[in-house]
Scaffold this motif. Structure first.
Motif, PDB file in Angstrom:
ATOM      1  N   ALA A 205     -12.192 -40.452 -19.894  1.00 58.73           N
ATOM      2  CA  ALA A 205     -11.095 -41.260 -20.419  1.00 58.73           C
ATOM      3  C   ALA A 205     -11.645 -42.406 -21.264  1.00 58.73           C
ATOM      4  CB  ALA A 205     -10.276 -41.824 -19.255  1.00 58.73           C
ATOM      5  N   PRO A 206     -10.971 -42.691 -22.386  1.00 57.32           N
ATOM      6  CA  PRO A 206      -9.600 -42.320 -22.767  1.00 57.32           C
ATOM      7  C   PRO A 206      -9.459 -40.994 -23.515  1.00 57.32           C
ATOM      8  CG  PRO A 206     -10.485 -43.845 -24.364  1.00 57.32           C
ATOM      9  CD  PRO A 206     -11.544 -43.688 -23.310  1.00 57.32           C
ATOM     10  N   TYR A 207     -10.530 -40.199 -23.556  1.00 56.96           N
ATOM     11  CA  TYR A 207     -10.502 -38.951 -24.325  1.00 56.96           C
ATOM     12  C   TYR A 207     -10.135 -37.756 -23.440  1.00 56.96           C
ATOM     13  CZ  TYR A 207     -13.342 -42.026 -27.243  1.00 56.96           C
ATOM     14  OH  TYR A 207     -13.807 -43.088 -27.962  1.00 56.96           O
ATOM     15  N   LEU A 208      -9.779 -36.646 -24.085  1.00 58.44           N
ATOM     16  CA  LEU A 208      -9.700 -35.326 -23.463  1.00 58.44           C
ATOM     17  C   LEU A 208      -8.758 -35.253 -22.267  1.00 58.44           C
ATOM     18  CD1 LEU A 208     -13.511 -34.530 -23.615  1.00 58.44           C
ATOM     19  CD2 LEU A 208     -11.732 -33.716 -25.191  1.00 58.44           C
ATOM     20  N   ALA A 209      -7.559 -35.774 -22.427  1.00 60.05           N
ATOM     21  CA  ALA A 209      -6.582 -35.697 -21.335  1.00 60.05           C
ATOM     22  C   ALA A 209      -6.316 -34.231 -20.980  1.00 60.05           C
ATOM     23  CB  ALA A 209      -5.276 -36.373 -21.732  1.00 60.05           C
ATOM     24  N   ARG A 217      -3.300 -40.417 -24.231  1.00 56.24           N
ATOM     25  CA  ARG A 217      -4.467 -41.161 -23.764  1.00 56.24           C
ATOM     26  C   ARG A 217      -4.795 -40.725 -22.338  1.00 56.24           C
ATOM     27  NH1 ARG A 217      -3.648 -47.229 -22.038  1.00 56.24           N
ATOM     28  NH2 ARG A 217      -2.664 -46.038 -20.363  1.00 56.24           N
ATOM     29  N   ASN A 218      -6.013 -40.428 -22.091  1.00 53.76           N
ATOM     30  CA  ASN A 218      -6.450 -40.030 -20.761  1.00 53.76           C
ATOM     31  C   ASN A 218      -6.689 -41.266 -19.886  1.00 53.76           C
ATOM     32  OD1 ASN A 218      -7.206 -38.253 -18.748  1.00 53.76           O
ATOM     33  ND2 ASN A 218      -9.105 -37.597 -19.725  1.00 53.76           N
ATOM     34  N   GLU A 219      -6.659 -41.076 -18.569  1.00 57.33           N
ATOM     35  CA  GLU A 219      -6.969 -42.158 -17.640  1.00 57.33           C
ATOM     36  C   GLU A 219      -7.462 -41.556 -16.335  1.00 57.33           C
ATOM     37  OE1 GLU A 219      -3.272 -43.877 -15.479  1.00 57.33           O
ATOM     38  OE2 GLU A 219      -2.644 -43.650 -17.568  1.00 57.33           O
ATOM     39  N   PRO A 220      -8.180 -42.338 -15.517  1.00 49.02           N
ATOM     40  CA  PRO A 220      -8.801 -41.799 -14.304  1.00 49.02           C
ATOM     41  C   PRO A 220      -7.851 -41.067 -13.362  1.00 49.02           C
ATOM     42  CG  PRO A 220      -9.765 -43.920 -14.808  1.00 49.02           C
ATOM     43  CD  PRO A 220      -8.634 -43.728 -15.788  1.00 49.02           C
ATOM     44  N   ALA A 221      -6.595 -41.470 -13.290  1.00 49.85           N
ATOM     45  CA  ALA A 221      -5.655 -40.803 -12.385  1.00 49.85           C
ATOM     46  C   ALA A 221      -5.519 -39.322 -12.704  1.00 49.85           C
ATOM     47  CB  ALA A 221      -4.287 -41.482 -12.458  1.00 49.85           C
ATOM     48  N   TYR A 222      -5.794 -38.944 -13.951  1.00 49.39           N
ATOM     49  CA  TYR A 222      -5.584 -37.555 -14.362  1.00 49.39           C
ATOM     50  C   TYR A 222      -6.712 -36.620 -13.930  1.00 49.39           C
ATOM     51  CZ  TYR A 222      -2.031 -39.557 -17.515  1.00 49.39           C
ATOM     52  OH  TYR A 222      -0.948 -40.226 -18.051  1.00 49.39           O
TER      53      TYR A 222
END
Length: 259
Positions: A205-209, A217-222
């Motif tokens: 993250a913030p890449y490659l969701a 935008r990607n984030e750790p929860a994903y």
């Protein structure tokens, strides 16, 4: 409980809501996050974020894109910076021949400098490899002959040969949201053949969701989405993949205190 073994919480994408990003991850069951350094000159910013959150740790190093900017960074400097209790890894470093943002000889020199630091500290080297499978494998094999060091092939999207070479040399393989993409059948097949005790998950993250958030935008929860696809690829339950990847994380990132 899952771990996001690779994210970039210092990037501007998160500046206005970093507290909320970390909180969402914790609420989702992401127990730990490692925010990864891309420039030694901006390492203090990365370290400050790790210090601000109990569940966030960090690395120190120079991304291959920035290798030419930081050729003066030495292994001893990396070792000194890694003394901090919140620093649990070296990197990310490696080779990127897709973008070629730095001369390849500069990338290789930086890669070897980071390997030396990983060997001295015993901290895992976070390796960035893109369109450079043969050279990454060759450098790893050559350097391993000088003395062992722990490492992870992060955000793995390379061929089976590099995965097998990395595992044979004692490394780990970490999968990102790319694993969830519809056209990633070959990558899922590679993941299915990585030994279970060498698997990790991450967001980058913030890449490659991952799906179903692709394009956002990607984030750790994903990271849970990637873990679910990895579980299916290797034929285990979601709970088991969480146990497998978390155990692997603490074995590799051994400086991170486990509750």
């Amino acid at each position: 409980m899952l771990v996001d073994s690779h994210c970039h919480l210092d990037f501007p994408d998160f500046a206005e809501e970093r507290d909320a990003i970390v909180s969402r991850a914790l609420e989702t069951g992401i127990g730990w996050m490692v925010t990864i350094s891309t420039r030694v000159k901006t390492f203090p910013r990365v370290l400050a974020i790790a210090e601000a959150y109990e569940q966030v740790y960090c690395s120190v190093g120079t991304h291959p894109h920035n290798a030419a900017e930081e050729l003066d960074v030495t292994a001893d400097q990396l070792v000194r910076l890694a003394q901090h209790q919140k620093v649990v890894a070296i990197g990310e470093a490696g080779l990127d021949y897709f973008y070629d943002k730095a001369p390849r000889d500069a990338q290789a020199k930086g890669f070897r400098t980071h390997i030396a630091a990983a060997r001295i500290t015993g901290l895992p080297l976070v390796i960035h490899a893109r369109d450079a499978d043969a050279d990454v494998a060759a450098i790893l094999e050559d350097e391993m002959g000088k003395g062992t060091f722990p490492f992870v092939l992060h955000c793995f999207s390379s061929g089976r040969g590099l995965a097998e070479a990395g595992v044979a040399l004692g490394g780990y393989v970490s999968f990102s949201g790319i694993l969830t993409f519809k056209r990633s059948d070959e990558l899922r097949e590679i993941a299915a053949h990585v030994p279970r005790d060498r698997l990790l998950v991450e967001t980058d993250a913030p890449y490659l969701a991952p799906q179903p958030f692709r394009g956002k935008r990607n984030e750790p929860a994903y990271v849970k989405e990637t873990a679910a696809v990895l579980a299916k690829a290797i034929g285990v339950a979601d709970k088991e993949i969480a146990e497998i990847t978390t155990d692997n994380f603490f074995r590799l990132f051994s400086k991170t205190p486990r509750p």
